[in-house]
Design an enzyme around this catalytic site. Structure first.
Site, PDB file in Angstrom:
ATOM      1  N   CYS A 160      36.013  32.293  32.225  1.00 55.31           N
ATOM      2  CA  CYS A 160      37.173  33.476  32.067  1.00 55.31           C
ATOM      3  C   CYS A 160      35.777  34.655  32.989  1.00 55.31           C
ATOM      4  O   CYS A 160      34.789  34.917  32.949  1.00 55.31           O
ATOM      5  CB  CYS A 160      36.784  34.376  30.792  1.00 55.31           C
ATOM      6  SG  CYS A 160      37.494  35.920  30.820  1.00 55.31           S
ATOM      7  N   CYS A 355      47.555  39.168  35.764  1.00 55.88           N
ATOM      8  CA  CYS A 355      45.716  39.539  35.272  1.00 55.88           C
ATOM      9  C   CYS A 355      46.147  41.103  35.883  1.00 55.88           C
ATOM     10  O   CYS A 355      46.032  40.825  36.893  1.00 55.88           O
ATOM     11  CB  CYS A 355      44.595  38.497  35.610  1.00 55.88           C
ATOM     12  SG  CYS A 355      43.305  39.570  35.786  1.00 55.88           S
TER      13      CYS A 355
END
Length: 425
Positions: A160, A355
């Site tokens: 991440c 995102c």
């Protein structure tokens, strides 16, 4: 009557409970189990870590909202899963029987894999939880009294990377607002083979976009970085070349550091024989079902997804919001179909990446459809609109979790905002 138990009340589990309750008749029982009473919106944690948000802005007590929707709520840690008996054992000693189990637990944070990392037994901060973010802000306030070098990034095995980029640039923006940026050299340290890889092999021109943003902010970077250990005020980093050979050894001084860790599966899940891969992530088929246990499903950060590509220093594949949303919807539709006798594997999740990354005073949007190349769509854009879009997304998602709406937020709003039609598997 079927009893569906959802373990974990985060950005995957709470929507799963709402969607499941709406999909099934009231003769069926839905139970949501979480280790705490609190819902937290994790994507806002980089803002919390510099004081742009407070705990009450991004968390709320969950029980009253889910119970209002007819969902049973248990605030306790699950210590054991017995898949043969279809039973969970809670930390308090009680047991919960289930017909279907949905695992949305999120990960364990593997700070122990790199000596000296982590906010509790180490010297680096984290934005992975609201508690960590609050601690990071407390340390940041202390840092402002004695500014100096900063190191931000992600260690080997991390999957991440977005919050690391966000935090580095949010920190830059906050220091500029305080007119202290000239006192703070910032170095970005990452296991990625290049800036903008993000565990995805790059998305559009993410490399050029993010390199440009780091240059504009005078943030230096080290890629292919293996963080060896961290001491008080010093980080030891080995930089490798493309062949995996040592290119350079770095000793980085810092007065403040935030490093994202690698993830592992949570113990109660990882301990179930045959359920997980060696790192404790749940193995699932195309319908989000465990191949080993037909009544166990999983979604989110806790599932096993192979890396998009092999990298010199280990990187994992991220599980972003749209992917998690599509996994959850697939699970709900598949369980509902099975309960209603219509078959149990009619829907597959769309494993794609969308995102929205806040960069302090601007932002970047990344789209990879599907996540694993070759892709139908690969796209990245920068602009102040992304900064405001992420703020709006935060407000809307928090409201959705309180009102119990089950509509898919990415499908309804984010894709439309980006000019992309609804995706079908």
């Amino acid at each position: 009557m079927a009893h569906i138990v959802i373990l974990g009340a985060g950005t995957g589990g709470t929507p799963a409970a709402y969607e499941m309750r709406e999909a099934l008749g009231r003769e069926h029982k839905v139970t949501l189990i979480n280790a705490s009473e609190t819902f937290q919106f994790v994507p806002s944690n980089p803002w919390v870590a510099v004081g742009w948000r407070e705990r009450d802005d991004t968390t709320f007590p969950l029980r009253q909202y889910v119970e209002k929707k007819g969902i049973n709520f248990i605030a306790d840690r699950v210590d054991r899963i017995d898949p043969e008996a279809n039973q969970l054992t809670l930390a308090g000693g009680d047991t919960v029987d289930y017909d279907y189990l949905v695992l949305t637990t999120g990960p364990m944070l593997a700070f122990d894999e790199v000596e000296g990392t982590g906010p509790h037994d180490g010297y680096t901060q984290s934005v992975c939880t609201i508690d960590h973010a609050e601690t990071a802000y407390q340390k940041y306030e202390e840092f402002l009294k004695n500014p100096g070098p900063v190191v931000v990034g992600a260690v080997q095995g991390a999957s991440c990377f977005g919050p690391a980029y966000e935090f580095a640039m949010i920190l830059d923006r906050d220091l500029r607002k305080r007119k202290m940026r000239d006192q703070v050299p910032i170095t970005f340290v990452t296991s990625e083979p290049y800036i903008g890889h993000m565990g995805l092999g790059g998305v559009g021109d993410s490399k050029g976009l993010l390199e440009h943003e780091l240059r504009e902010r005078h943030i230096n970077w080290i890629t292919n970085a293996r963080t060896e250990r961290v001491e008080d005020g010093k980080m030891y980093v080995t930089q490798l070349d493309e062949k995996g050979e040592v290119l350079k050894e770095h000793e980085l001084d810092f007065n403040y550091s935030m490093m994202l860790p690698a993830f592992r599966g949570v113990p109660a899940v990882a301990d179930v024989e045959g359920l997980c891969n060696p790192r404790g992530f749940v193995k699932v088929d195309e319908c989000q079902r465990s191949p080993a246990y037909s009544n166990i499903f999983a979604a989110g950060v806790g599932i096993a997804i192979p890396p998009v590509e092999q990298t010199t220093v280990a990187t994992g594949a991220p599980k972003t919001g749209y992917m998690i949303e599509s996994m959850v919807t697939a699970i709900v539709e598949n369980i509902a179909g099975e309960v209603e006798g219509k078959g149990g594997c009619n829907t597959q999740g769309t494993w794609s990446t969308i995102c929205l990354a806040d960069l302090g005073d601007t932002g970047a949007a990344f789209v990879a459809l599907p996540q694993i190349p070759p892709r139908n769509v690969t796209w990245s854009k920068k602009g102040k609109w992304v900064h405001y879009a992420k703020i709006a997304f935060e407000k809307y998602f928090m409201r959705k979790m309180k009102t119990g709406h089950s509509e898919p937020i990415y499908e309804k709003y984010v894709l439309r905002m980006l000019g992309i039609n609804r995706l079908k598997k």
